[in-house]
Design a protein around this motif. Structure first.
Motif, short mmCIF file in Angstrom:
data_model
loop_
_atom_site.label_atom_id
_atom_site.label_comp_id
_atom_site.label_asym_id
_atom_site.label_seq_id
_atom_site.Cartn_x
_atom_site.Cartn_y
_atom_site.Cartn_z
N PHE A 45 69.67 59.77 1.32
CA PHE A 45 70.22 60.12 0.01
C PHE A 45 69.23 60.92 -0.83
N VAL A 46 67.95 60.57 -0.78
CA VAL A 46 66.97 61.32 -1.56
C VAL A 46 66.86 62.76 -1.06
N LEU A 47 66.70 62.91 0.27
CA LEU A 47 66.60 64.25 0.84
C LEU A 47 67.93 65.00 0.76
N GLY A 48 69.03 64.29 1.03
CA GLY A 48 70.35 64.94 1.01
C GLY A 48 70.76 65.40 -0.37
N ILE A 49 70.63 64.48 -1.37
CA ILE A 49 71.02 64.84 -2.74
C ILE A 49 70.06 65.90 -3.30
N GLY A 50 68.77 65.75 -3.01
CA GLY A 50 67.81 66.75 -3.50
C GLY A 50 68.10 68.13 -2.99
N ASN A 51 68.34 68.24 -1.67
CA ASN A 51 68.67 69.55 -1.10
C ASN A 51 70.04 70.04 -1.55
#
Length: 438
Positions: A45-51
């Motif tokens: 979620f951190v990497l997915g939402i950030g990207n």
């Protein structure tokens, strides 16, 4: 981000947690499984939402369809920066906060540099894949939009041209019947001849009205026949002079343009035997001119200007060259551009458009080829990394395909976005210019 993106992240978190739980976890229990889900969800979620937020921001500021090269460069730099920050944050939360396997000082001292570096590479590969996927979706949407727009433009141009051509029949017929009506009272025998000649002229109108352009020769012959009819009615009150160069006969003009201009001359000027109306049709600097001495007739009703406006609009659909109108105290002149080629109304400037379309199509293929290569790299390399770590973690051989193929992807991107065909075209122009000077 959309709802389906969150659902995708949930499935990725679940799949990743199952993989790591059954492959890398020694103690397989409920607590360990839930902890693995927590860690996997955090990374996903951190990497997915950030990207995802980064991609949405770049789509608004630098759309793929408008600034492809600029967007590609900015995407590479921003993806690198944002993923380094996010990976360091996630690893800090994992090792320092959740697992408590290191202190903050130990984490930033370099103890986990390898873990950070490895995770950053995986994140970059996945992020590049997602951005490439977004590019392909935007390209597909843009292509569909352009096709729809071109169809609408073609339909609009066609409808406009048909509307302009349909003005010719009633306009010509109305004026011809007015002439015939006058002749019936003045000279019945001449009226019969006029009717026969008018049928020939109207046949020409019917034959030519569906054409975009006709030769100057055909238009001159038709104009001479029409002038004979006008002489029948006005006799010595109207005088016509034709002085068109023979070399212009094979060039093209808008059909029935001379007939409409001749009608305007008669309609807006008075003609008597003592003050005849002199009309001259001649060539001048790549134009076909019709000029008359100005003897303005007083009119109760203001002219609608259909005839001249019709010619101007039809020329505007066929060429960038303008119809020129000159007016002084003594004369009125209209200059019609004579064209060397015979274009199609639907495909205005077809040759240039076809060449541009072919270049654009080739460019799209090059970009799609690069992103196909990048997507393959993003799929295969993580698989090789995982396979290497599972089968022989002490012998890291995945570096070789990752670096070798990575250099190939970078070179491919440079050829498409940095150098590409622009460099080749510049070189070709330079060589041709040197040869021409010799």
């Amino acid at each position: 981000m959309k709802r389906k993106d969150f659902i995708t992240l949930i499935w990725i978190s679940l799949a990743t947690s199952l993989f790591f739980f059954f492959v890398f976890t020694d103690e397989k229990n409920i607590e360990g499984f839930l902890f693995t889900i927590l860690i996997s969800s955090m990374y996903s979620f951190v990497l997915g939402i950030g990207n995802g937020l980064l991609n949405d921001f770049l789509n608004k500021k630098f759309p793929w369809s408008e600034t492809t090269t600029k967007r590609a460069v900015i995407s590479i730099v921003s993806i690198l920066i944002i993923n380094i920050i996010l990976v360091y944050f996630c690893n800090y939360m994992n090792f320092v906060v959740f697992q408590k396997s290191a202190t903050t000082e130990e984490y930033f001292s370099g103890k986990y540099n390898y873990a950070n570096w490895f995770t950053i590479n995986i994140a970059l590969l996945i992020s590049a894949f997602l951005h490439a996927k977004n590019f392909m979706e935007e390209l597909k949407k843009t292509s569909k939009k352009e096709v729809v727009e071109q169809k609408l433009i073609a339909k609009s141009a066609n409808a406009q041209f048909e509307s302009l051509k349909n003005q010719l029949d009633p306009h010509f017929l109305f004026n011809s019947l007015n002439v015939l009506s006058s002749l019936i009272d003045e000279n019945p025998n001449q009226a019969q001849k006029f009717t026969a000649s008018m049928s020939k002229i109207y046949r020409y109108v019917l034959e030519q009205k569906d054409k975009e352009l006709v030769t100057v020769e055909d238009e001159i012959e038709f104009a001479k026949t029409y002038c004979d009819l006008l002489k029948t009615r006005f006799e010595d009150s109207v005088d016509f002079v034709f002085d068109v160069k023979k070399e212009d006969y094979r060039l093209f003009v808008v059909p029935l343009s001379l007939q409409l201009l001749l009608e305007n001359c008669i309609k807006h000027n008075f003609a008597t035997s003592s003050k005849p109306l002199n009309i001259k049709i001649f060539s001048e600097n790549g134009t076909l001119c019709i000029e008359n001495n100005l003897q303005v007739r007083e009119q109760i009703k203001e002219s609608s200007g259909i005839g001249l406006a019709n010619i101007v609009q039809r020329y505007s659909l066929l060429t960038k060259r303008n119809v020129f109108i000159e007016k002084s105290e003594d004369y009125f002149k209209v200059k019609l551009p004579v064209l060397e080629s015979k274009p199609n109304v639907i495909n205005i400037k077809t040759e240039n458009n076809d060449m541009a379309y072919e270049r654009a199509q080739k460019r799209v293929k090059e970009i799609k080829s690069f992103y196909g290569n990048l997507i393959s790299y993003c799929i295969v390399i993580p698989f090789l990394v995982i396979l290497n770590l599972i089968t022989s973690p002490k012998s890291l051989w995945f570096y070789f395909p990752m670096l070798g193929w990575g250099i190939g992807v970078v070179a491919h991107g440079m050829s498409v976005f940095a150098m590409g065909k622009n460099w080749e075209e510049k070189k070709i122009r330079e060589i041709l210019e040197k040869q021409n000077k010799k």
